[in-house]
Design a protein around this motif. Structure first.
Motif, short mmCIF file in Angstrom:
data_model
loop_
_atom_site.label_atom_id
_atom_site.label_comp_id
_atom_site.label_asym_id
_atom_site.label_seq_id
_atom_site.Cartn_x
_atom_site.Cartn_y
_atom_site.Cartn_z
N ARG A 174 0.82 -1.21 0.00
CA ARG A 174 0.00 0.00 0.00
C ARG A 174 0.85 1.26 0.00
NH1 ARG A 174 -5.03 -1.05 -1.38
NH2 ARG A 174 -5.35 1.11 -0.81
N TYR B 150 2.30 4.57 -0.66
CA TYR B 150 1.66 5.65 -1.45
C TYR B 150 2.39 5.90 -2.77
CZ TYR B 150 0.84 6.55 3.51
OH TYR B 150 0.60 6.42 4.84
N ASP C 87 -4.94 2.20 12.57
CA ASP C 87 -5.33 3.59 12.79
C ASP C 87 -6.84 3.80 12.88
OD1 ASP C 87 -3.05 5.07 13.25
OD2 ASP C 87 -2.53 5.19 11.13
N ARG C 88 -7.62 2.81 12.56
CA ARG C 88 -9.04 2.84 12.89
C ARG C 88 -9.48 1.40 13.11
NH1 ARG C 88 -11.68 4.89 7.11
NH2 ARG C 88 -10.64 3.32 5.85
N SER C 89 -10.67 1.22 13.64
CA SER C 89 -10.97 -0.11 14.18
C SER C 89 -11.45 -1.11 13.13
CB SER C 89 -11.98 0.00 15.32
OG SER C 89 -13.08 0.78 14.91
N SER C 90 -11.63 -0.67 11.91
CA SER C 90 -12.00 -1.59 10.83
C SER C 90 -11.56 -0.96 9.52
CB SER C 90 -13.52 -1.79 10.84
OG SER C 90 -13.91 -2.59 9.74
N TYR C 91 -11.44 -1.79 8.50
CA TYR C 91 -11.10 -1.31 7.17
C TYR C 91 -9.84 -0.44 7.18
CZ TYR C 91 -11.76 0.00 2.32
OH TYR C 91 -11.57 0.18 0.97
N ARG D 282 -8.84 10.29 13.67
CA ARG D 282 -8.52 9.54 12.47
C ARG D 282 -7.98 10.36 11.29
NH1 ARG D 282 -8.82 5.74 15.79
NH2 ARG D 282 -10.71 4.50 16.08
N ASP E 87 -6.84 8.13 -1.11
CA ASP E 87 -8.01 7.29 -1.31
C ASP E 87 -8.62 6.99 0.05
OD1 ASP E 87 -6.73 4.97 -0.18
OD2 ASP E 87 -5.68 4.71 -2.08
N LEU E 88 -9.80 6.40 0.05
CA LEU E 88 -10.51 6.23 1.31
C LEU E 88 -10.05 4.99 2.08
CD1 LEU E 88 -14.08 7.42 0.32
CD2 LEU E 88 -12.16 8.72 1.26
N ALA E 89 -9.06 4.27 1.52
CA ALA E 89 -8.42 3.22 2.31
C ALA E 89 -7.35 3.84 3.21
CB ALA E 89 -7.81 2.16 1.40
N GLU E 90 -6.68 4.85 2.71
CA GLU E 90 -5.54 5.42 3.46
C GLU E 90 -5.88 6.74 4.13
OE1 GLU E 90 -3.11 3.47 3.89
OE2 GLU E 90 -3.61 2.02 2.34
N TYR E 91 -6.88 7.47 3.64
CA TYR E 91 -7.39 8.64 4.37
C TYR E 91 -8.51 8.11 5.25
CZ TYR E 91 -9.44 13.12 5.56
OH TYR E 91 -9.93 14.20 6.26
N HIS E 92 -8.29 8.16 6.54
CA HIS E 92 -9.14 7.40 7.45
C HIS E 92 -10.31 8.20 7.99
CE1 HIS E 92 -5.40 4.74 8.15
NE2 HIS E 92 -6.21 4.14 7.31
N LEU E 93 -11.44 8.07 7.32
CA LEU E 93 -12.70 8.53 7.91
C LEU E 93 -13.09 7.54 9.00
CD1 LEU E 93 -14.52 9.09 4.53
CD2 LEU E 93 -13.65 10.90 5.99
N VAL F 286 -15.19 4.77 10.65
CA VAL F 286 -16.03 3.71 10.09
C VAL F 286 -17.01 3.24 11.17
CG1 VAL F 286 -14.37 2.95 8.37
CG2 VAL F 286 -14.27 1.99 10.68
N ARG G 143 -17.40 0.73 12.99
CA ARG G 143 -16.89 0.15 14.22
C ARG G 143 -16.24 1.20 15.14
NH1 ARG G 143 -12.97 -5.08 14.09
NH2 ARG G 143 -13.09 -5.62 16.28
N ASP G 144 -15.95 2.38 14.59
CA ASP G 144 -15.41 3.46 15.41
C ASP G 144 -16.50 4.19 16.18
OD1 ASP G 144 -12.70 3.25 14.64
OD2 ASP G 144 -13.10 4.35 12.78
#
Lengths: 330, 726
Positions: free
Chosen positions: A117, A119, A232-236, B640, B656-662, B664, B666-667
């Motif tokens: 991944r 960048y 860095d977040r709890s899923s995905y 995040r 992209d929305l995989a690496e820019y962490h909104l 989700v 479960r949060d």
């Protein structure tokens, strides 16, 4: 995205014929390959879809292990009763990755072959020795939170993003491949991926025309299974650090330990040094920390990812402590 | 106070009237209109400053299906960026006007082909040679100037009271430096447009929050009359400020359509949007607060340094959170900015308070701790009698009610009194709170309504529904005012041929458009009452169940309508003196609990209780959804979200929305949203106040305060990722 030929062979033989064409790529679920094709990172002239090939699905091996067809989806693998019961760390690793939709599509073989991944690997306007050998590495001096702390080189500090492959490494899984002309071979999951060295473009020991047909897991070894994924977040989100652990304690001493790390290196990192420290040792926090220190002794980072060295140690200790608690309670 | 509103429809948690269309896929979003359009694909600049010295499009032009490649050498004439208006939303957004590059990702070409695949393939065959200059990037306090006003109507400086004196008289002080990161709105629907010319007349379907500004921008860009432009945006998949203005996809679609004399569609890819849409820029903030030993807040000084894009004046003001919050003897602020080669920096949900609601509320907590007071008690003690920034009276003020009600519902009493004093297993537990304040804005708007002889009401205005529920609340307002069933009402929005409104932004949409509609309905009631033979003040007539009733006389509307040509009415609204004479805000209070892993420092938000006062609630379901969305954004903002600028190029790396962490699913924990439903007659005729941004304000503040309570560690460099807690 470059135009390409899409081939859907219905047997391994015809697939191996198709892959012999210049610049051809196998496609499993396509969840990574197609994204990278849209970004112009992957530019195959032909894409060989493996879905019509009968890869045999699940069966028990002669050694009471589990055989898994390479086209088995991540969802099916995670939920297989024997995986849930005997190889729980694998199930947990799979379920911690991606999303349900992606897992429904992604395959066992393809998961091993995910690309990094990083960048800069994904941005064709920037130098990347993995994508374009000799062009340089933009990650060395750029934002690099997700990059490697073990086994990296001046040519590449990318990490392997898979969760599944980390659990496979801990479980001593084996891959079974086939090449044109019928040549078969078996490759240990721990030996599949390479460290970057000065050829980060060569990521695995597979030849370009080699098809993964199946993966086998050895006879179950019992113990407590834990996949601890820190992100860095709890899923995905991909792992900053992950630990796949199988631990067995007898009379307060460690009888069996299998530990592999994710998110830290160019390959799923089997923690052999830590395992050596722990084998036969008392199961206590002091020994856990000593094992973590030993494993990370050669860790190295100049960039944003430096925090991952300490984070990895803590993750190892936390996983060992939790597993020991469960073992002692059992 | 409005006595006509009985709450038969207004306030009810009505399902979205446009819901079935959306879930069945029948609601056509910008890129989905059934128009035979050629497809454009944007080629981005890979430098941030300099110019295109040559561009080779010959290979791209030869690709099958390619119709044209637009570059600065052959694009139709557009006015240079910034021409025609002072207003950044209506000024020319001309692109491919010349060879100059102002920011990374700026379009250098548009490939137009029969299919997306052809256009995208041809795009990679274009080679560009640049004359590159070192980009000017990032905050530089020594190279900054006073901003020309702060977004949201604040002055760039405020000097109320004598700060030095008040600071000197303070027994306890904090002097804190915060940074907040580059962020992006990341609406689910990417920016998209289909443009079509008929002679000099331009029709555009796109995704835009304010139709009238969009028409103004297109008129200024192409040098045509506003009356020759029709802009439509009936369904919008989120905006969050990123669609307040017009962006490259729309300008390029219109330019290509003009050149080719056929409709052209351009959809920005997600990766494009990180450079070619607006974003929220990094801000450095210095906050100084002083208080006396008894917890009286004496002095506030709030300084900010940020950046703005070349030709796009915009300065976000986190100090907005300090402007109306707590009593003090002196309140000073200064906003400075620097023009740079960064991508366009503009409004992102709750500009100002989204950030100040974290930093200022964290600073207040830190001061309360120094004083030795519970942070709730400290806030209650410093409740102001008048607006601290201006000295004006408040229109309404119920922050204290929000704080008290929230504290009770949350169980604030059980807060760990000392930081890092409560553990559950390997988790540190902490409680935090923050106040929520967001300015209540009002704009101009007008509305046309037509009641047919069969009794069906059509509401027309250029208002937009960006996913907030505007279609639904307008339906409810008309149903309440005229005694109609919602099924007998059609709301038609987001068409520039309709009467002009505010559009959606700044939480002003519902109040502005709702009030214009309300006034139109009042005019309609008069006409119907007269036609029905009533000779009394129409306010004394009950309109309900399709009939007018006063005393013992009841007249069904159908009797009035059946032999008529139907009735029409217009209504409008503009901000009155009460928006000048009083300080108008929506209020709220957030309470949250976090658990922080003692080993890995992962932060889990465990629960939220938030109380909001936003005047009359028009729809308890959509209002709650707005507030839940704000809390989700609060979690993302505090923990995040961060865009990483590559200072070598001026581009963002995690695009992209995989690496820019909104945040989700479960949060996000269970969130309890409580409304104090206090209609505010000084706000507008229907008593509403802005709600769309309120819940975000302070949500992150409650989280960072809870993290401190859990861990004893304060993080001043946001977001609070786990490495900063290790």
């Amino acid at each position: 995205m470059k135009p390409f030929q899409f081939i859907r062979p219905d047997s391994a033989d015809t697939a191996l014929d198709a892959i012999s064409a210049e610049n051809a790529k196998f496609m499993g679920g396509g969840t990574n390959l197609v994204d990278l094709m849209k970004l112009q990172v992957e530019t195959p002239d032909s894409v060989v879809d493996i879905h019509r090939i009968d890869m045999g699905g699940f069966s028990e091996t002669e050694e009471s292990g589990l055989r898994i067809g390479a086209d088995v989806t991540n969802t099916a693998l995670a939920n297989h009763p024997k995986v849930r019961k005997d190889y729980r760390v694998l199930s947990e690793a799979l379920l911690s990755g991606a999303t349900a939709q992606l897992r429904n599509r992604a395959t066992t073989g393809g998961n091993f072959l995910q690309r990094t991944r990083c960048y800069y690997f994904m941005d064709t306007t920037r130098p990347c020795n993995k994508r374009e050998p000799g062009s340089g590495c933009a990650a060395l001096d750029g934002p690099s939170r997700i990059h490697a702390i073990l086994g990296a080189s001046d040519h590449c500090i990318a990490t392997h993003p898979s969760d599944m492959a980390v659990a496979m490494a801990a479980l001593d899984a084996q891959l079974h491949t086939r090449k044109p002309g019928g040549e078969n071979r078996t490759i240990a999951a721990t030996e599949l991926h390479r460290l970057p060295g000065d050829t980060p473009n060569i990521e695995t020991v597979l030849d370009s025309d080699e098809l993964i047909e199946s993966v086998t897991l050895p006879q179950p070894i019992g113990g407590t299974h834990i996949y601890r994924k820190v992100r860095d977040r709890s899923s995905y989100a991909f792992a900053l650090v992950s630990a796949a652990l199988v631990l067995k304690i007898h009379d307060g001493k460690i009888e069996t330990v299998r530990l592999a790390l994710g998110g830290v290196a160019h390959k799923p990192w089997r923690a052999a040094k830590a395992e050596k420290c722990l084998a036969g040792a008392e199961a206590n926090d002091e020994n856990f920390r000593a094992a973590a220190e030993a494993e990370l002794a050669d860790a190295n980072s100049k960039g944003d990812q430096t925090f991952k060295i300490e984070l990895t140690k803590r993750t190892i200790v936390a996983a060992l402590s939790e597993a020991a608690d469960r073992e002692n309670a059992a | 106070m409005n006595d006509i509103i009985k709450g038969k429809w207004i306030g009810k948690p009505l399902d979205r009237v446009d819901g079935p269309l959306k879930v069945s896929g029948e609601a056509a979003y910008a890129a989905e209109h059934d128009i035979d359009a050629a497809i454009g694909f944007i080629v981005e600049s890979t430098i941030a400053n300099g110019s295109v010295s040559s561009i080779d499009i010959s290979k791209a032009e030869k690709v099958e299906g390619v119709i044209a490649v637009l570059t600065h050498e052959n694009a139709p004439k557009m006015k240079p960026w910034g021409d025609g208006a002072d207003d950044r939303f209506q000024q020319s957004h001309g692109v491919l006007v010349d060879a100059a590059i102002r920011h990374y990702g700026q379009p250098v070409a548009l490939v137009v082909a029969e299919t997306l695949e052809q256009a995208r393939y041809a795009a990679i065959l274009i080679s560009v040679i640049y004359d590159e200059k070192t980009p000017k990037l990032g905050i530089d306090r020594d190279d900054s100037e006073l901003a020309d006003g702060i977004d949201g109507g604040l002055e760039e400086t405020n000097r109320r009271g004598d700060f030095e004196k008040a600071w000197g008289e303070s027994d306890l002080t904090v002097d804190l430096n915060f940074t907040t990161p580059h962020m992006i709105q990341a609406a689910m629907e990417p920016h998209a447009a289909i443009a079509e010319w008929d002679g000099d007349r331009l029709t555009v379907h796109n995704s835009t929050q304010v139709i009238d500004w969009g028409v103004g921008c297109l008129a200024n860009t192409f040098g045509i009359d506003k009356n020759n432009i029709r802009l439509l945006s009936p369904y919008i998949g989120g905006g969050f400020g990123s669609k307040l203005g017009q962006h490259y996809e729309t300008i390029l679609a219109a330019a290509a359509a003009k050149k080719l004399d056929r409709p052209v569609k351009v959809v920005q890819t997600r990766r494009n949007l990180f450079h070619d849409g607006p974003h929220r820029s990094r801000i450095e903030q210095r906050i100084r607060l002083g208080a006396t030993k008894d917890g009286t807040l004496k002095a506030i000084n709030f300084e900010t340094w940020s950046t703005q894009a070349i030709g796009h004046p915009f300065t976000e003001g986190p100090m907005a959170s300090a402007a109306n919050a707590y009593r003090c003897d002196a309140l000073h602020w200064t906003g400075k900015t620097r023009e740079t080669n960064e991508t366009i920096n503009d409004s992102m949900r709750a500009p100002g308070e989204a950030l100040g609601g974290i930093t200022f509320e964290a600073a207040i907590d830190e001061l309360a701790e120094k004083v030795g007071m519970d942070p709730l008690e400290f806030r209650l003690k410093n409740e102001p009698a008048e607006d601290p920034a201006s000295g004006k009276p408040f229109a309404t003020r119920d922050l204290v009610d929000c704080l008290k009600k929230g504290a009770e519902a949350f169980g604030w009493d059980a807060r760990p009194k000392e930081p890092r004093s409560r553990m559950e297993g390997r988790k540190l537990i902490g409680y935090g709170l923050a106040s929520a304040i967001r300015g209540n804005m009002m704009m101009e708007g007008s509305c046309q309504i037509d009641l047919s002889s069969s009794g069906h009401l059509t509401v027309r205005m250029d208002m937009t529904d960006i996913g907030t529920g505007t279609y639904t609340i307008l339906t409810q307002i008309a149903a309440e005012a005229l005694g109609l069933h919602p099924d007998d009402i059609t709301v038609e929005l987001a068409d520039s041929d309709n009467p002009t409104t505010s559009g959606s932004g700044g939480s002003f949409g519902a109040g502005t458009s709702g009030s214009a509609l309300w006034n139109a309905c009042i005019a309609m009631r008069e006409k119907l009452a007269k036609a029905g033979g009533f000779n009394i003040d129409p306010d004394g007539i009950a309109f309900d169940e399709g009939a007018m009733q006063a005393g013992d006389r009841s007249v069904p509307l159908r009797d009035v309508l059946k032999d008529s040509d139907g009735f029409s009415a217009e209504g409008s609204i503009e901000p009155g003196d009460e928006h000048d004479d009083y300080v108008q805000n929506s209020y709220g209070a957030h309470f949250c609990e976090v658990a922080v892993d003692i080993d890995t420092c992962e932060v889990e938000v465990r629960r939220f209780v938030s109380v909001f006062s936003a005047g009359r609630i028009l729809n308890r379901k959509t209002a709650r959804s707005q507030c839940l969305g704000g809390l989700v954004w609060g979690i993302g903002g505090a923990l995040r979200e961060e865009l990483w600028l590559d200072e070598r190029t001026g581009g963002y790396v995690n695009r992209d929305l995989a690496e820019y962490h909104l945040a989700v699913n479960r949060d996000v924990p269970q969130c309890e949203v409580i409304f104090l439903e206090n209609p505010d007659p000084k706000s507008n005729p229907i008593g509403t106040k802005g709600i769309g941004e309120l819940a975000l304000c302070g949500a992150g503040g409650a989280i960072v305060n809870a993290i401190y309570n859990a861990t004893g560690k304060r993080v001043y460099d946001l977001p609070v990722t786990l490495d900063k807690l290790m």
